[in-house]
Design an enzyme around this catalytic site. Structure first.
Site, mmCIF file in Angstrom:
data_model
loop_
_atom_site.group_PDB
_atom_site.id
_atom_site.type_symbol
_atom_site.label_atom_id
_atom_site.label_comp_id
_atom_site.label_asym_id
_atom_site.label_seq_id
_atom_site.Cartn_x
_atom_site.Cartn_y
_atom_site.Cartn_z
ATOM 1 N N TYR A 185 -2.389 -1.044 10.251
ATOM 2 C CA TYR A 185 -2.416 -1.186 8.790
ATOM 3 C C TYR A 185 -1.030 -0.900 8.206
ATOM 4 O O TYR A 185 -0.516 -1.674 7.390
ATOM 5 C CB TYR A 185 -3.464 -0.235 8.196
ATOM 6 C CG TYR A 185 -3.721 -0.454 6.724
ATOM 7 C CD1 TYR A 185 -4.662 -1.386 6.305
ATOM 8 C CD2 TYR A 185 -3.031 0.260 5.757
ATOM 9 C CE1 TYR A 185 -4.903 -1.592 4.951
ATOM 10 C CE2 TYR A 185 -3.257 0.069 4.417
ATOM 11 C CZ TYR A 185 -4.196 -0.854 4.014
ATOM 12 O OH TYR A 185 -4.433 -1.063 2.679
ATOM 13 N N SER A 231 0.855 -1.178 0.000
ATOM 14 C CA SER A 231 0.000 0.000 0.000
ATOM 15 C C SER A 231 0.889 1.225 0.000
ATOM 16 O O SER A 231 2.084 1.113 0.279
ATOM 17 C CB SER A 231 -0.868 0.006 1.272
ATOM 18 O OG SER A 231 -1.528 1.238 1.456
#
Length: 192
Positions: free
Chosen positions: A70, A57
């Site tokens: 995350y 990401s």
């Protein structure tokens, strides 16, 4: 090609994080990628061709507030894939890191959040709607960029214009990138 695209969202401050939520996210976002890689890597190595494509990401390039779990998982995917790439040198198998920016999916809407991490009393739907205003890349466009990058033999693929912003800012302002990103996000939201 094996595409490991595991991802769930969690919004929480480090101070108020629930360990069970962090574990849930890590089991999917990191261990899902590791398990997918380990399941198919022997086949690819045996045939001496193929590619493992792991989705990290932009949050695997830069740490963001209220996204510690995350970010940790996506940084781990990045490190795992980079290490795997080095192990595969001299074979016909390669490993690719994908770093998508905001993709218009339901990841924020389906994520876990016990309370507004910014203390603004927004509901989960309001926070998801806020994410939607900055998610600029359509899923089909993201898939095309990823597939074209894999076909061209790239080992690091940035997806979406915001991914390029994250990448540059993390490199040129490694300790101050969030100040710039905050202004960028404010500008994006004002356009919506």
């Amino acid at each position: 090609a094996v595409f490991n695209n595991a991802g769930v969202a969690l919004s929480s401050s480090v101070l108020k994080a629930e360990p069970a939520d962090d574990e849930w996210l890590h089991n999917i976002n990191f261990h899902g990628v590791v398990n997918g890689t380990r399941a198919f890597l022997p086949i690819l190595v045996e045939q001496d061709s193929g590619v493992i494509v792991n989705t990290s990401s932009v949050f695997g390039l830069a740490g963001m507030p209220f996204q510690s779990a995350y970010c940790a998982a996506k940084f781990a995917v990045r490190g795992f894939t980079d290490s795997l790439r080095q192990e595969l040198r001299g074979t016909g198998v390669s490993a690719v890191n994908i770093h998508p920016g905001g993709i218009r999916t339901n990841i924020a809407r389906n994520g876990r959040m016990r309370e507004d991490p910014e203390g603004r009393d927004r509901s989960p739907d309001e926070i998801a709607a806020s994410f939607d205003t900055i998610a600029v890349t359509a899923p089909d466009k993201a898939a095309r960029v990823i597939h074209e990058g894999v076909e061209r033999g790239k080992v690091r693929i940035l997806v979406g214009p915001d991914a390029y912003v994250f990448d540059v800012l993390a490199r040129v302002a490694p300790t101050h990138y969030y100040d710039v990103m905050e202004r960028f996000v404010t500008k994006l939201r004002s356009r919506s």
